[in-house]
Design a protein around this motif. Structure first.
Motif, PDB file in Angstrom:
ATOM      1  N   ASP A  48     -73.958-119.005 -39.475  1.00  0.00           N
ATOM      2  CA  ASP A  48     -74.404-118.699 -40.656  1.00  0.00           C
ATOM      3  C   ASP A  48     -74.876-117.589 -41.039  1.00  0.00           C
ATOM      4  O   ASP A  48     -73.914-117.119 -41.590  1.00  0.00           O
ATOM      5  CB  ASP A  48     -75.514-118.960 -41.347  1.00  0.00           C
ATOM      6  N   ALA A  52     -72.470-115.263 -43.887  1.00  0.00           N
ATOM      7  CA  ALA A  52     -71.967-114.304 -44.534  1.00  0.00           C
ATOM      8  C   ALA A  52     -71.707-113.117 -44.546  1.00  0.00           C
ATOM      9  O   ALA A  52     -71.447-112.539 -45.729  1.00  0.00           O
ATOM     10  CB  ALA A  52     -74.238-114.337 -44.520  1.00  0.00           C
ATOM     11  N   PRO A  56     -67.597-118.558 -46.305  1.00  0.00           N
ATOM     12  CA  PRO A  56     -67.807-119.571 -44.754  1.00  0.00           C
ATOM     13  C   PRO A  56     -66.981-119.943 -44.510  1.00  0.00           C
ATOM     14  O   PRO A  56     -65.474-120.030 -45.132  1.00  0.00           O
ATOM     15  CB  PRO A  56     -68.321-120.840 -46.484  1.00  0.00           C
ATOM     16  N   ALA A  76     -77.285-123.943 -39.745  1.00  0.00           N
ATOM     17  CA  ALA A  76     -77.400-125.292 -40.394  1.00  0.00           C
ATOM     18  C   ALA A  76     -77.240-125.029 -41.869  1.00  0.00           C
ATOM     19  O   ALA A  76     -76.877-125.735 -42.796  1.00  0.00           O
ATOM     20  CB  ALA A  76     -79.312-125.289 -40.786  1.00  0.00           C
ATOM     21  N   THR A  77     -77.061-123.138 -42.332  1.00  0.00           N
ATOM     22  CA  THR A  77     -76.476-123.680 -43.837  1.00  0.00           C
ATOM     23  C   THR A  77     -75.230-124.054 -43.875  1.00  0.00           C
ATOM     24  O   THR A  77     -74.443-124.315 -44.854  1.00  0.00           O
ATOM     25  CB  THR A  77     -76.588-122.112 -44.521  1.00  0.00           C
ATOM     26  N   VAL A  78     -73.988-123.403 -43.390  1.00  0.00           N
ATOM     27  CA  VAL A  78     -73.104-123.842 -43.359  1.00  0.00           C
ATOM     28  C   VAL A  78     -72.701-125.668 -43.245  1.00  0.00           C
ATOM     29  O   VAL A  78     -71.887-125.863 -44.210  1.00  0.00           O
ATOM     30  CB  VAL A  78     -71.697-123.606 -42.430  1.00  0.00           C
ATOM     31  N   ARG A  79     -73.610-125.993 -42.895  1.00  0.00           N
ATOM     32  CA  ARG A  79     -73.556-127.519 -42.494  1.00  0.00           C
ATOM     33  C   ARG A  79     -73.929-128.141 -43.070  1.00  0.00           C
ATOM     34  O   ARG A  79     -73.895-129.151 -43.812  1.00  0.00           O
ATOM     35  CB  ARG A  79     -74.173-128.227 -41.125  1.00  0.00           C
ATOM     36  N   THR A  80     -75.013-127.416 -44.773  1.00  0.00           N
ATOM     37  CA  THR A  80     -75.017-127.712 -45.353  1.00  0.00           C
ATOM     38  C   THR A  80     -74.849-127.828 -47.254  1.00  0.00           C
ATOM     39  O   THR A  80     -74.302-128.282 -47.947  1.00  0.00           O
ATOM     40  CB  THR A  80     -76.917-128.009 -45.179  1.00  0.00           C
ATOM     41  N   ALA A  81     -74.151-126.080 -47.146  1.00  0.00           N
ATOM     42  CA  ALA A  81     -74.166-126.109 -47.986  1.00  0.00           C
ATOM     43  C   ALA A  81     -72.489-125.500 -48.182  1.00  0.00           C
ATOM     44  O   ALA A  81     -71.867-125.829 -49.548  1.00  0.00           O
ATOM     45  CB  ALA A  81     -74.738-124.361 -47.646  1.00  0.00           C
TER      46      ALA A  81
END
Length: 150
Positions: A48, A52, A56, A76-81
């Motif tokens: 993540d 940033a 991504p 977590a952010t890369v996997r979900t967003a």
């Protein structure tokens, strides 16, 4: 050395959070969990944080000798967003459990219907994970294709 301008080399290890980690000295060594004598300290960074800083990723290739769950926790952010596809060498029986992980919790990082997941033993073809099941007993390769619309 090869004159490639779009590659950035960082001496760091992926993990669940920022900080420091202890690495071994061997060619194909791993993060020492818990910290073992010997080795050396290296910066720990999350996917993540890298996303940033650099944007991504389209694809993430993980071969982290049993540290897969920690690296995925830091993504977590890369996997979900982000719309990111994944190739993960999953070290069941050869490091994953020693680092506190399991195949089942790792597979939970790529839920249906967001991802189409495939698995292969090192010497076999990829097949849908649904035909393999989550009770994988040895090292395998995982491909998770993000199915969410752009």
């Amino acid at each position: 050395l090869n004159g490639i301008g779009n590659i950035i080399v960082r001496q760091s290890v992926g993990g669940a959070g920022s900080g420091r980690a202890r690495m071994g000295h061997q060619l194909n060594d791993r993060v020492h969990v818990p910290a073992e004598p010997g080795g050396y300290d290296v910066a720990c960074v999350t996917i993540d944080e890298l996303a940033a800083e650099y944007g991504p990723p389209n694809v993430v290739f993980l071969d982290v000798e049993g540290f897969e769950e920690q690296v995925l926790a830091g993504a977590a952010t890369v996997r979900t967003a982000a719309r990111t596809d994944w190739f993960v060498e999953v070290h069941v029986g050869v490091g994953l459990e020693a680092a506190g992980g399991s195949a089942a919790t790792l597979l939970a990082c790529f839920p249906e219907p967001e991802y189409e997941v495939f698995a292969a033993s090192p010497d076999a073809r990829f097949v849908p994970m649904a035909s393999v099941g989550d009770a994988v007993a040895s090292r395998f390769m995982l491909v998770a294709i993000d199915k969410r619309p752009p």
